[in-house]
Design an enzyme around this catalytic site. Sequence first.
Site, PDB file in Angstrom:
ATOM      1  N   LYS A 208      68.032  40.259  26.120  1.00  0.00           N
ATOM      2  CA  LYS A 208      66.961  39.921  25.180  1.00  0.00           C
ATOM      3  C   LYS A 208      65.624  39.800  25.916  1.00  0.00           C
ATOM      4  CE  LYS A 208      65.934  36.189  21.895  1.00  0.00           C
ATOM      5  NZ  LYS A 208      66.515  35.044  21.166  1.00  0.00           N
ATOM      6  N   GLU A 214      70.921  37.671  36.724  1.00  0.00           N
ATOM      7  CA  GLU A 214      72.184  38.398  36.920  1.00  0.00           C
ATOM      8  C   GLU A 214      72.063  39.824  36.394  1.00  0.00           C
ATOM      9  OE1 GLU A 214      71.804  35.452  35.560  1.00  0.00           O
ATOM     10  OE2 GLU A 214      73.434  34.069  36.052  1.00  0.00           O
ATOM     11  N   GLY A 270      70.989  34.359  21.481  1.00  0.00           N
ATOM     12  CA  GLY A 270      71.894  35.158  22.314  1.00  0.00           C
ATOM     13  C   GLY A 270      73.335  35.101  21.834  1.00  0.00           C
ATOM     14  N   ARG A 271      73.841  33.903  21.618  1.00  0.00           N
ATOM     15  CA  ARG A 271      75.265  33.766  21.241  1.00  0.00           C
ATOM     16  C   ARG A 271      75.514  34.124  19.787  1.00  0.00           C
ATOM     17  NH1 ARG A 271      72.738  29.215  22.529  1.00  0.00           N
ATOM     18  NH2 ARG A 271      72.557  27.492  21.067  1.00  0.00           N
ATOM     19  N   GLU A 356      77.766  25.942  23.661  1.00  0.00           N
ATOM     20  CA  GLU A 356      76.329  26.063  23.922  1.00  0.00           C
ATOM     21  C   GLU A 356      75.564  25.603  22.682  1.00  0.00           C
ATOM     22  OE1 GLU A 356      74.096  28.967  26.929  1.00  0.00           O
ATOM     23  OE2 GLU A 356      74.661  29.996  25.100  1.00  0.00           O
ATOM     24  N   HIS A 387     103.972  29.245  26.871  1.00  0.00           N
ATOM     25  CA  HIS A 387     104.689  29.150  28.148  1.00  0.00           C
ATOM     26  C   HIS A 387     103.795  28.562  29.224  1.00  0.00           C
ATOM     27  CE1 HIS A 387     108.109  31.537  26.641  1.00  0.00           C
ATOM     28  NE2 HIS A 387     107.175  31.966  25.815  1.00  0.00           N
ATOM     29  N   LYS A 507      69.489  27.110  36.867  1.00  0.00           N
ATOM     30  CA  LYS A 507      68.815  28.389  37.147  1.00  0.00           C
ATOM     31  C   LYS A 507      67.635  28.169  38.084  1.00  0.00           C
ATOM     32  CE  LYS A 507      69.270  30.600  32.598  1.00  0.00           C
ATOM     33  NZ  LYS A 507      68.507  31.157  31.495  1.00  0.00           N
TER      34      LYS A 507
HETATM   35  C1  G6Q Z   1      72.803  32.392  24.355  1.00  0.00           C
HETATM   36  C2  G6Q Z   1      72.022  32.136  25.553  1.00  0.00           C
HETATM   37  C3  G6Q Z   1      72.426  32.944  26.763  1.00  0.00           C
HETATM   38  C4  G6Q Z   1      71.803  34.330  26.846  1.00  0.00           C
HETATM   39  C5  G6Q Z   1      71.958  34.858  28.272  1.00  0.00           C
HETATM   40  C6  G6Q Z   1      71.426  36.250  28.431  1.00  0.00           C
HETATM   41  O1  G6Q Z   1      72.641  31.886  23.283  1.00  0.00           O
HETATM   42  O2  G6Q Z   1      70.696  32.230  25.254  1.00  0.00           O
HETATM   43  O3  G6Q Z   1      73.807  33.063  26.931  1.00  0.00           O
HETATM   44  O4  G6Q Z   1      72.394  35.179  25.918  1.00  0.00           O
HETATM   45  O5  G6Q Z   1      71.328  33.985  29.159  1.00  0.00           O
HETATM   46  O6  G6Q Z   1      70.071  36.301  28.126  1.00  0.00           O
HETATM   47  P1  G6Q Z   1      69.312  37.674  28.014  1.00  0.00           P
HETATM   48  O7  G6Q Z   1      69.882  38.426  26.878  1.00  0.00           O
HETATM   49  O8  G6Q Z   1      67.863  37.339  27.809  1.00  0.00           O
HETATM   50  O9  G6Q Z   1      69.550  38.402  29.315  1.00  0.00           O
END
Ligand code: G6Q
Length: 542
Positions: A208, A214, A270-271, A356, A387, A507
């Site tokens: 996003k 990462e 994001g989620r 989250e 199991h 972070k």
């Molecule tokens: C979700 C969070 C988080 C996000 C990641 C990736 O609700 O905001 O998990 O999706 O940190 O972020 P980017 O899509 O900006 O790389």
Amino acid sequence: MSTTALTKTPAWKALQSHHTEVGGLHLRELFAADPERGRKLSAEACGLYLDYSKNRVTDETMRLLRGLAEERGLRGRIDAMFRGDKINLTESRAVLHVALRAPRGTAIMVDGEDVVPGVHEVLDKMASFADRVRSGAWLGHTGRRIRNVINIGIGGSDLGPVMAYEALKFYSDRTLRCEFVSNVDSDDFAEAVQGLDPAETLFIISSKTFTTLETMTNAHTAREWVLRALGGDESAVAKHFVAVSTNAEKVRAFGIDTANMFGFWDWVGGRYSMDSAIGLSTMVSVGPENFRALLAGFHEMDEHFRTAPFGENLPVLMGLLAVWYADFFDAQTAAVLPYEQYLKRFPAYLQQLTMESNGKSVTLDGQTVDYSTGAVYWGEPGTNGQHSFYQLIHQGTHLIPCDFIGFARTLNPIGRHHDILMANMFAQAEALAFGKTAEEVRAEGTADALVPHRVFAGNRPSNTLLAGVIDPATLGKLVALYEHSVFTQGVIWNINSFDQWGVELGKVLAQRIVPELESKDAPDLEHDSSTNALIRRYRAQR
Ligand code: G6Q
């Protein structure tokens, strides 16, 4: 927004005193008292059947929980979300994942603009891209057909796509190999590209913000991997990289043609984004038609959530039951147990969605809560979990409400497998609820010394969700069900389910430590003595 402290509301107090009356009742008694209970405490919508009768509730509990929802203004808060109000107060954003699956022609306004046409514009662009990759019309830099698609993303830009890829594998194009790289750990990238030909590999950089450490680290590694193999010609990037992002400037700077960028909006968390362009890998894998069926499933559950009375409303019922256990039984965790191997990543996906979202300890107005909020969610598919950790659910000291998820039909009918699988799911819920008394154990001829070990106390609650078959629409319904259950819980707790400030501190600290690990000369370390010692040891051993 309700400003009355939750624990001071009449509904809460009524639930507290009700809990002292019914909290100790055993499911055996509850079922014995009403032979119709199994049928009565159930609800069905969108092809999903929810049996919540094996919960430690009475009709009165459900009435009081619905009263709590009314008192907390759940109906108004649902309407506010669907209307596009900026309910994510700490980020001043609308929360409109429901717009991602709104049918063409409907209207949802954000800041005076209807966002639905834009959603469909992106979906159409995704579909034409997916068709080109799937048909072989999209060629790599050397003219070869794309055989491998690798999504690079993390968190919300990874967990949904991975889960959906696994869940819908049956519907996928088996000639395309899909891989997912998320971790900054180089093992992840190295293993994903192991044996792949860069000339046949397409990367989807899903971020996003397009700034996530990462993802950008992996994206640059992928870029070098492609360019090294294809002779270093920078123009290869356009053929082997596309982006999913809200940040066109950063995408361009990376070298990706913004014509190959698929956008989304700041009102998609994001989620909550697997049904946005973040789902591009899903669409490439299963095709645009299946992706649209997935969206239709989401939408069907959205409409159910928006319109159904609370007593029949699946996400509301599940959300209220989660509150009941977290706050009145002090349950710390909840298990999600899909009896469907294709849903093997569903618990991992739900970990982010639930934790989250509702792992918060201040209310929307900044007050520290004096009640429990989101539980720890976890799980594994059945029967495997049986199991492993089910022992603790059956006989341990913790109360762990479980969600069993099963399907009437399998996509791979082979012999007796499916009946055996489902028999196990039904049996587990039955065993958890009713257990086995000492008398029953003794009557089986068990030696006295062993009796206490073989007793099952029972009274361990569960929901059972039963659906037809795992398909795109059903997956959409299931995810939306949990999304809205999470929302329901957040409304009761008066917390912001849509921010995630808790991920920031680590972070920032990591950015400070990176140069301390990389510097040639021993750095002056000013952390605590533990962190200093760990950094020195790492430097000495690396
Ligand atoms: C979700 C969070 C988080 C996000 C990641 C990736 O609700 O905001 O998990 O999706 O940190 O972020 P980017 O899509 O900006 O790389």
